[in-house]
Scaffold this motif. Structure first.
Motif, short mmCIF file in Angstrom:
data_model
loop_
_atom_site.label_atom_id
_atom_site.label_comp_id
_atom_site.label_asym_id
_atom_site.label_seq_id
_atom_site.Cartn_x
_atom_site.Cartn_y
_atom_site.Cartn_z
N LEU A 175 0.88 -0.95 -0.02
CA LEU A 175 -0.50 0.24 0.38
C LEU A 175 0.84 1.46 -0.63
O LEU A 175 0.57 2.57 -0.60
N SER A 176 1.92 1.45 0.77
CA SER A 176 3.15 2.39 0.92
C SER A 176 3.44 2.86 -0.34
O SER A 176 3.60 3.84 -0.40
N PHE A 177 3.98 1.22 -1.01
CA PHE A 177 4.37 1.84 -2.05
C PHE A 177 3.75 2.44 -3.27
O PHE A 177 4.53 3.26 -4.45
N PHE A 178 2.71 1.90 -3.29
CA PHE A 178 1.07 2.58 -4.80
C PHE A 178 0.72 3.85 -4.49
O PHE A 178 0.22 4.43 -5.21
N THR A 179 0.76 3.95 -3.16
CA THR A 179 0.28 5.87 -2.41
C THR A 179 1.52 6.77 -3.46
O THR A 179 0.99 7.40 -3.66
N GLN A 180 2.58 6.32 -2.80
CA GLN A 180 3.99 6.68 -3.67
C GLN A 180 4.03 7.21 -4.70
O GLN A 180 4.09 7.94 -5.55
N VAL A 181 3.43 6.10 -5.60
CA VAL A 181 3.36 6.14 -6.82
C VAL A 181 2.47 6.68 -7.84
O VAL A 181 2.63 7.49 -8.08
N PHE A 182 1.42 6.60 -7.09
CA PHE A 182 0.08 7.58 -7.45
C PHE A 182 0.02 8.55 -7.35
O PHE A 182 -0.49 9.78 -7.58
N GLU A 183 1.21 9.45 -6.15
CA GLU A 183 1.38 10.45 -5.81
C GLU A 183 1.92 11.21 -6.79
O GLU A 183 1.61 12.55 -6.88
N THR A 184 2.68 10.58 -7.55
CA THR A 184 3.47 11.22 -7.96
C THR A 184 3.24 11.06 -9.43
O THR A 184 3.18 13.34 -10.78
N ILE A 185 2.91 10.62 -10.24
CA ILE A 185 1.78 10.88 -11.62
C ILE A 185 0.97 11.25 -11.52
O ILE A 185 -0.20 11.42 -10.80
N GLY A 186 0.57 12.25 -12.87
CA GLY A 186 -0.61 12.93 -12.65
C GLY A 186 -1.11 12.79 -14.54
O GLY A 186 -0.63 11.67 -15.38
N TYR A 187 -2.19 13.42 -14.80
CA TYR A 187 -3.11 13.35 -15.51
C TYR A 187 -2.23 13.47 -16.37
O TYR A 187 -2.82 12.51 -17.40
#
Length: 252
Positions: A175-187
């Motif tokens: 969960l922590s890994f993919f939280t950081q992943v989706f916080e970085t990428i945008g539309y």
């Protein structure tokens, strides 16, 4: 010299006529929906094993190679963000396109060339079927649709490979890994990936169909068509990648 120039302009005219006919056939009925769906299955579903393995290895190896550089600056916590940006923006569409160029390009080129050699295309014209719409348009649409879908899949598998590479050394939760992943990428990153994949998919489909449909007669032409489809589509994918990167850098 004159013969080379003549052959070059003749080839250019054939490509122009091919693309013009494709857009004309694309918007005129009837539409071969069943064949498009079948080609999507052939292009997409049957490519999953190779695409899955390649995407996982790319994510795993990229994470493994990037880690030492970040450790020197004590920035290991930024690794998930680095992985997500690299995979979403560049690696996923490019890797998907290159694998598709090798597998799908050679398959389509050889298939259409063999149909040309055995005069199946001529038989379709005699029977009243439009071979260009049935064979060419359906395959180009299928690659244009299928490559972006495969691109999302490769991105997910690559991120999973990156997580497993990190989890082998760090106590990092999924969960922590993919939280950081989706916080970085945008539309903007997602749309850039989709745009790349659509352009690559159309290029692979058009080049492969052109090489196969207009291949020379004889069994030797089948091998030449498959080889030309792979080489030309890969070359154009790299050229398009350079152009798209420049365009996106100007826009952003």
């Amino acid at each position: 010299m004159l013969n080379k120039l003549r052959s070059f302009f003749t080839e250019f005219a054939n490509i122009h006529r091919f693309l013009t006919r494709f857009w004309r056939e694309l918007v005129t009925p009837p539409y071969e929906f069943k064949e498009i769906i079948r080609q999507c299955f052939e292009i997409g579903y049957k490519s999953l094993p190779l695409i899955s393995l390649t995407g996982f290895i790319v994510g795993f190896v990229f994470t493994k190679q990037s880690r030492p550089s970040l450790e020197e600056f004590g920035a290991t916590s930024w690794l998930p963000s680095l992985i997500s940006i690299a995979i979403i923006r560049a690696l996923a569409p490019l890797v998907t396109a290159l694998i598709a160029s090798g597998k799908i390009g050679s398959q389509v080129g050889a298939e259409l060339s063999s149909m040309n050699v055995t005069e199946q295309i001529d038989a379709m014209e005699v029977s009243g079927t439009n071979p260009f719409k049935f064979l060419i348009v359906s395959r180009i649409i299928a690659t244009t649709i299928g490559i972006p879908i495969l691109c999302f899949y490769v991105a997910g598998v690559g991120l999973l490979g990156g997580y497993l590479s990190m989890a082998a050394k760090d106590d990092l939760s999924f969960l922590s890994f993919f939280t950081q992943v989706f916080e970085t990428i945008g539309y903007q990153d997602i749309w850039a990936m989709v745009f790349r994949a659509v352009v690559f998919g159309f290029t692979i489909g058009a080049v492969s169909c052109y090489c196969g449909y207009y291949s020379s007669k004889g069994t030797e032409g089948v091998g030449k068509a498959a080889n030309a489809a792979v080489v030309a589509s890969m070359f154009l994918v790299f050229i398009e990648e350079i152009i798209i990167v420049q365009i996106l850098s100007i826009i952003s």
